[in-house]
Scaffold this motif. Structure first.
Motif, mmCIF file in Angstrom:
data_model
loop_
_atom_site.group_PDB
_atom_site.id
_atom_site.type_symbol
_atom_site.label_atom_id
_atom_site.label_comp_id
_atom_site.label_asym_id
_atom_site.label_seq_id
_atom_site.Cartn_x
_atom_site.Cartn_y
_atom_site.Cartn_z
ATOM 1 N N THR A 6 0.853 -1.178 0.000
ATOM 2 C CA THR A 6 0.000 0.000 0.000
ATOM 3 C C THR A 6 0.893 1.233 0.000
ATOM 4 N N GLN A 24 -3.225 8.812 -7.661
ATOM 5 C CA GLN A 24 -3.890 7.613 -7.160
ATOM 6 C C GLN A 24 -4.692 6.917 -8.255
ATOM 7 N N ALA A 25 -5.303 7.701 -9.129
ATOM 8 C CA ALA A 25 -6.034 7.093 -10.245
ATOM 9 C C ALA A 25 -5.093 6.306 -11.136
ATOM 10 N N GLU A 26 -3.927 6.876 -11.443
ATOM 11 C CA GLU A 26 -2.955 6.167 -12.274
ATOM 12 C C GLU A 26 -2.439 4.913 -11.573
ATOM 13 N N LEU A 27 -2.175 5.013 -10.271
ATOM 14 C CA LEU A 27 -1.717 3.839 -9.528
ATOM 15 C C LEU A 27 -2.791 2.747 -9.539
ATOM 16 N N ALA A 28 -4.031 3.135 -9.369
ATOM 17 C CA ALA A 28 -5.117 2.151 -9.372
ATOM 18 C C ALA A 28 -5.218 1.443 -10.716
ATOM 19 N N LEU A 29 -5.043 2.196 -11.791
ATOM 20 C CA LEU A 29 -5.115 1.592 -13.119
ATOM 21 C C LEU A 29 -3.949 0.657 -13.388
ATOM 22 N N GLY A 31 -2.966 -1.268 -10.945
ATOM 23 C CA GLY A 31 -3.229 -2.370 -10.026
ATOM 24 C C GLY A 31 -2.715 -2.168 -8.621
ATOM 25 N N HIS A 32 -2.468 -0.929 -8.233
ATOM 26 C CA HIS A 32 -1.889 -0.666 -6.915
ATOM 27 C C HIS A 32 -2.839 0.150 -6.052
ATOM 28 N N ARG A 33 -2.878 -0.196 -4.767
ATOM 29 C CA ARG A 33 -3.698 0.552 -3.823
ATOM 30 C C ARG A 33 -2.855 1.633 -3.151
ATOM 31 N N SER A 34 -3.534 2.679 -2.743
ATOM 32 C CA SER A 34 -2.844 3.795 -2.107
ATOM 33 C C SER A 34 -3.794 4.472 -1.134
#
Length: 284
Positions: A6, A24-29, A31-34
Protein backbone atom coordinates in the motif's frame (compact mmCIF):
# COMPACT_ATOMS: atom_id res chain seq x y z
CA UNK A 1 -3.76 -9.57 -2.31
CA UNK A 2 -1.56 -9.36 0.81
CA UNK A 3 1.80 -9.22 -1.00
CA UNK A 4 1.01 -6.00 -2.84
CA UNK A 5 2.20 -2.89 -0.98
CA UNK A 6 0.00 0.00 0.00
CA UNK A 7 1.39 3.40 -0.96
CA UNK A 8 0.84 5.86 1.90
CA UNK A 9 1.12 9.37 0.47
CA UNK A 10 2.12 12.41 2.54
CA UNK A 11 1.57 15.90 1.12
CA UNK A 12 3.65 19.04 1.49
CA UNK A 13 3.02 22.48 2.95
CA UNK A 14 -0.37 24.14 2.32
CA UNK A 15 -1.43 21.00 0.42
CA UNK A 16 -3.73 18.10 1.26
CA UNK A 17 -4.71 14.63 0.14
CA UNK A 18 -6.76 16.04 -2.75
CA UNK A 19 -3.62 16.83 -4.76
CA UNK A 20 -2.80 13.13 -4.95
CA UNK A 21 -6.08 12.15 -6.66
CA UNK A 22 -4.69 12.03 -10.24
CA UNK A 23 -1.67 10.01 -9.07
CA UNK A 24 -3.89 7.61 -7.16
CA UNK A 25 -6.03 7.09 -10.24
CA UNK A 26 -2.96 6.17 -12.27
CA UNK A 27 -1.72 3.84 -9.53
CA UNK A 28 -5.12 2.15 -9.37
CA UNK A 29 -5.11 1.59 -13.12
CA UNK A 30 -1.74 -0.11 -12.69
CA UNK A 31 -3.23 -2.37 -10.03
CA UNK A 32 -1.89 -0.67 -6.92
CA UNK A 33 -3.70 0.55 -3.82
CA UNK A 34 -2.84 3.79 -2.11
CA UNK A 35 -3.97 5.95 0.79
CA UNK A 36 -3.37 9.70 0.80
CA UNK A 37 -3.39 11.18 4.28
CA UNK A 38 -4.45 14.64 5.36
CA UNK A 39 -2.07 15.81 8.04
CA UNK A 40 -3.75 17.46 11.06
CA UNK A 41 -5.32 20.76 10.14
CA UNK A 42 -5.40 19.87 6.45
CA UNK A 43 -8.06 18.74 4.02
CA UNK A 44 -11.55 19.04 5.48
CA UNK A 45 -9.98 19.96 8.84
CA UNK A 46 -8.55 23.16 7.33
CA UNK A 47 -9.83 26.65 8.06
CA UNK A 48 -11.27 28.64 5.14
CA UNK A 49 -12.53 31.90 6.68
CA UNK A 50 -15.40 33.74 4.99
CA UNK A 51 -12.94 36.61 4.56
CA UNK A 52 -10.96 34.36 2.21
CA UNK A 53 -13.89 34.25 -0.19
CA UNK A 54 -14.63 36.89 -2.83
CA UNK A 55 -14.75 39.79 -2.25
CA UNK A 56 -11.90 39.26 0.17
CA UNK A 57 -11.52 41.13 3.43
CA UNK A 58 -7.76 40.97 4.03
CA UNK A 59 -7.95 42.84 7.33
CA UNK A 60 -10.41 40.32 8.71
CA UNK A 61 -8.44 37.45 7.21
CA UNK A 62 -5.31 38.67 8.98
CA UNK A 63 -6.99 38.27 12.36
CA UNK A 64 -9.15 35.15 11.87
CA UNK A 65 -8.07 32.17 14.03
CA UNK A 66 -6.99 28.99 12.23
CA UNK A 67 -7.52 25.36 13.26
CA UNK A 68 -3.92 24.49 12.45
CA UNK A 69 -2.57 26.74 15.21
CA UNK A 70 -0.66 24.59 17.69
CA UNK A 71 -0.34 21.60 15.38
CA UNK A 72 3.17 20.19 15.74
CA UNK A 73 5.43 17.86 13.84
CA UNK A 74 4.75 15.30 16.57
CA UNK A 75 1.03 15.51 15.73
CA UNK A 76 1.82 14.87 12.06
CA UNK A 77 4.01 11.92 12.97
CA UNK A 78 1.36 10.33 15.18
CA UNK A 79 -1.23 10.72 12.41
CA UNK A 80 0.94 9.04 9.77
CA UNK A 81 1.94 6.26 12.16
CA UNK A 82 -1.75 5.50 12.72
CA UNK A 83 -2.30 5.31 8.97
CA UNK A 84 0.71 3.04 8.53
CA UNK A 85 -0.43 0.74 11.33
CA UNK A 86 -3.77 0.29 9.59
CA UNK A 87 -2.19 -0.18 6.16
CA UNK A 88 0.36 -2.67 7.48
CA UNK A 89 -2.43 -5.10 8.33
CA UNK A 90 -2.87 -5.62 4.58
CA UNK A 91 0.77 -6.21 3.70
CA UNK A 92 3.88 -4.13 2.94
CA UNK A 93 3.80 -0.35 3.01
CA UNK A 94 5.64 2.23 0.92
CA UNK A 95 5.68 5.69 2.48
CA UNK A 96 5.82 8.42 -0.19
CA UNK A 97 6.50 12.01 0.81
CA UNK A 98 6.56 15.22 -1.20
CA UNK A 99 8.17 18.54 -0.29
CA UNK A 100 7.69 19.43 3.39
CA UNK A 101 6.06 16.04 3.86
CA UNK A 102 9.57 14.63 3.90
CA UNK A 103 10.13 16.18 7.33
CA UNK A 104 7.17 14.20 8.66
CA UNK A 105 8.20 11.01 6.84
CA UNK A 106 11.72 11.22 8.23
CA UNK A 107 10.45 11.63 11.78
CA UNK A 108 8.01 8.75 11.27
CA UNK A 109 10.85 6.49 10.13
CA UNK A 110 12.89 7.57 13.15
CA UNK A 111 10.04 6.51 15.43
CA UNK A 112 8.60 3.41 13.70
CA UNK A 113 10.89 1.94 11.02
CA UNK A 114 9.10 -1.38 11.51
CA UNK A 115 6.01 0.00 9.79
CA UNK A 116 7.76 1.01 6.55
CA UNK A 117 9.04 -1.36 3.87
CA UNK A 118 10.36 1.49 1.72
CA UNK A 119 10.39 5.25 2.05
CA UNK A 120 10.23 7.40 -1.09
CA UNK A 121 11.10 11.07 -1.13
CA UNK A 122 9.82 12.98 -4.16
CA UNK A 123 11.77 16.24 -4.10
CA UNK A 124 11.12 16.13 -0.37
CA UNK A 125 12.99 17.41 2.64
CA UNK A 126 15.28 14.81 4.18
CA UNK A 127 17.16 16.74 6.88
CA UNK A 128 20.38 15.01 7.88
CA UNK A 129 23.23 17.42 8.66
CA UNK A 130 21.15 20.55 9.27
CA UNK A 131 17.71 21.59 10.42
CA UNK A 132 15.34 22.48 7.57
CA UNK A 133 15.49 26.24 8.10
CA UNK A 134 19.28 26.20 8.19
CA UNK A 135 19.50 24.72 4.70
CA UNK A 136 18.05 27.97 3.34
CA UNK A 137 21.35 29.70 4.15
CA UNK A 138 23.37 27.15 2.19
CA UNK A 139 24.76 27.70 -1.35
CA UNK A 140 22.40 25.15 -2.88
CA UNK A 141 19.47 27.41 -2.01
CA UNK A 142 21.08 30.65 -3.19
CA UNK A 143 18.82 30.99 -6.23
CA UNK A 144 15.59 30.17 -4.41
CA UNK A 145 13.25 33.09 -3.81
CA UNK A 146 12.55 32.46 -0.14
CA UNK A 147 10.22 35.45 -0.13
CA UNK A 148 7.84 34.19 -2.82
CA UNK A 149 5.15 33.34 -0.27
CA UNK A 150 5.74 36.63 1.53
CA UNK A 151 4.19 38.52 -1.38
CA UNK A 152 0.82 37.07 -0.39
CA UNK A 153 1.42 36.59 3.34
CA UNK A 154 -1.58 37.63 5.45
CA UNK A 155 -1.32 38.55 9.10
CA UNK A 156 1.52 38.14 11.57
CA UNK A 157 2.59 34.48 11.96
CA UNK A 158 3.72 35.11 15.53
CA UNK A 159 0.30 36.47 16.48
CA UNK A 160 -1.75 33.97 14.48
CA UNK A 161 0.41 31.02 15.51
CA UNK A 162 0.47 29.82 11.90
CA UNK A 163 1.48 30.80 8.38
CA UNK A 164 -1.36 32.23 6.29
CA UNK A 165 -0.97 32.87 2.56
CA UNK A 166 -3.58 34.32 0.24
CA UNK A 167 -3.41 31.86 -2.64
CA UNK A 168 -6.50 33.54 -4.10
CA UNK A 169 -4.59 36.74 -4.72
CA UNK A 170 -4.80 38.42 -8.12
CA UNK A 171 -1.50 40.23 -7.61
CA UNK A 172 0.50 39.54 -10.81
CA UNK A 173 3.84 39.68 -8.95
CA UNK A 174 2.71 37.10 -6.40
CA UNK A 175 1.24 34.83 -9.06
CA UNK A 176 4.41 35.04 -11.13
CA UNK A 177 6.50 34.19 -8.07
CA UNK A 178 4.28 31.21 -7.22
CA UNK A 179 4.42 29.87 -10.75
CA UNK A 180 8.20 30.24 -10.97
CA UNK A 181 8.64 28.47 -7.63
CA UNK A 182 6.24 25.60 -8.13
CA UNK A 183 4.98 25.14 -11.67
CA UNK A 184 6.93 26.99 -14.35
CA UNK A 185 6.37 24.15 -16.83
CA UNK A 186 2.59 23.94 -16.39
CA UNK A 187 -0.01 25.85 -18.36
CA UNK A 188 -1.56 28.85 -16.66
CA UNK A 189 -4.82 26.94 -16.26
CA UNK A 190 -3.05 23.93 -14.71
CA UNK A 191 -1.13 26.24 -12.40
CA UNK A 192 -4.21 28.15 -11.22
CA UNK A 193 -6.16 24.93 -10.76
CA UNK A 194 -3.47 23.56 -8.49
CA UNK A 195 -3.18 26.88 -6.67
CA UNK A 196 -6.89 26.66 -5.88
CA UNK A 197 -6.32 23.30 -4.20
CA UNK A 198 -3.94 24.87 -1.69
CA UNK A 199 -5.28 25.81 1.72
CA UNK A 200 -4.34 29.17 3.23
CA UNK A 201 -2.88 27.96 6.55
CA UNK A 202 0.17 25.92 7.49
CA UNK A 203 1.69 25.14 10.87
CA UNK A 204 5.01 26.59 12.02
CA UNK A 205 6.78 23.44 13.25
CA UNK A 206 9.41 22.03 10.86
CA UNK A 207 11.24 20.10 13.55
CA UNK A 208 14.55 20.34 15.36
CA UNK A 209 17.87 18.50 15.23
CA UNK A 210 16.16 15.65 17.07
CA UNK A 211 13.96 15.10 14.03
CA UNK A 212 16.76 14.70 11.51
CA UNK A 213 17.39 11.27 9.99
CA UNK A 214 18.76 8.85 12.58
CA UNK A 215 21.03 6.03 11.46
CA UNK A 216 19.81 3.46 13.98
CA UNK A 217 16.13 3.69 12.99
CA UNK A 218 15.43 5.69 9.83
CA UNK A 219 18.70 4.34 8.41
CA UNK A 220 17.37 0.77 8.43
CA UNK A 221 14.55 1.48 5.99
CA UNK A 222 15.17 0.91 2.25
CA UNK A 223 14.86 4.27 0.57
CA UNK A 224 14.42 5.92 -2.81
CA UNK A 225 14.90 9.57 -3.71
CA UNK A 226 13.02 10.78 -6.77
CA UNK A 227 14.73 13.91 -8.01
CA UNK A 228 12.63 16.50 -9.80
CA UNK A 229 15.03 17.87 -12.39
CA UNK A 230 13.47 21.31 -12.88
CA UNK A 231 12.39 22.05 -9.31
CA UNK A 232 13.10 25.68 -8.43
CA UNK A 233 11.71 25.63 -4.87
CA UNK A 234 13.80 22.64 -3.75
CA UNK A 235 16.57 22.69 -6.35
CA UNK A 236 18.30 19.56 -7.64
CA UNK A 237 21.54 20.75 -6.03
CA UNK A 238 19.92 20.59 -2.60
CA UNK A 239 18.14 17.34 -3.41
CA UNK A 240 21.56 15.88 -4.31
CA UNK A 241 23.14 17.26 -1.15
CA UNK A 242 20.55 15.59 1.06
CA UNK A 243 21.07 12.33 -0.83
CA UNK A 244 24.84 12.58 -0.23
CA UNK A 245 24.39 13.38 3.45
CA UNK A 246 22.00 10.48 3.93
CA UNK A 247 24.30 8.06 2.14
CA UNK A 248 27.20 9.19 4.32
CA UNK A 249 25.07 8.58 7.42
CA UNK A 250 24.22 5.00 6.40
CA UNK A 251 26.65 3.94 3.63
CA UNK A 252 25.40 0.35 3.79
CA UNK A 253 21.88 1.50 2.90
CA UNK A 254 22.23 4.22 0.25
CA UNK A 255 19.41 5.92 -1.59
CA UNK A 256 18.13 4.35 -4.76
CA UNK A 257 18.07 7.52 -6.88
CA UNK A 258 15.62 8.15 -9.72
CA UNK A 259 14.84 11.30 -11.70
CA UNK A 260 11.64 12.72 -13.16
CA UNK A 261 11.58 15.72 -15.45
CA UNK A 262 9.65 18.74 -14.37
CA UNK A 263 8.87 21.26 -11.67
CA UNK A 264 7.80 20.84 -8.06
CA UNK A 265 4.18 20.17 -9.01
CA UNK A 266 4.27 18.73 -12.53
CA UNK A 267 4.48 15.11 -11.33
CA UNK A 268 1.14 15.55 -9.54
CA UNK A 269 -0.63 17.28 -12.43
CA UNK A 270 0.67 14.89 -15.09
CA UNK A 271 1.21 11.79 -12.95
CA UNK A 272 1.61 8.89 -15.38
CA UNK A 273 5.47 8.79 -15.29
CA UNK A 274 5.47 9.05 -11.50
CA UNK A 275 2.89 6.30 -11.15
CA UNK A 276 4.91 4.01 -13.39
CA UNK A 277 8.05 4.76 -11.38
CA UNK A 278 6.29 4.01 -8.09
CA UNK A 279 4.76 0.84 -9.50
CA UNK A 280 8.26 -0.32 -10.38
CA UNK A 281 9.40 0.26 -6.80
CA UNK A 282 6.66 -2.03 -5.55
CA UNK A 283 8.53 -4.95 -7.09
CA UNK A 284 11.82 -4.22 -5.28
Amino acid sequence: MPNLPTFVLVHGAFANSFSFAPLQAELALLGHRSAAVDLPGHGFAATYPAAYQTPQDLDALAAEPGAIKGVTLADNVAHVIEALERAKRNGPTILVAHSRGGVTATAVANARPDLIDRIVYVSAWCPVALDVNDYYAEPEMADVDAGALALALVGNPAELGLLRVNFRTADPAALDAFKHAFAADLTDDEFRTFLNSFQPDENLDVGTSADRAQAATWGRVPRTYVRLAADTSLPPALQDRMIREADALTPDNPFDVRTLEGSHLRWLVRPKPAAELLAGLAAL
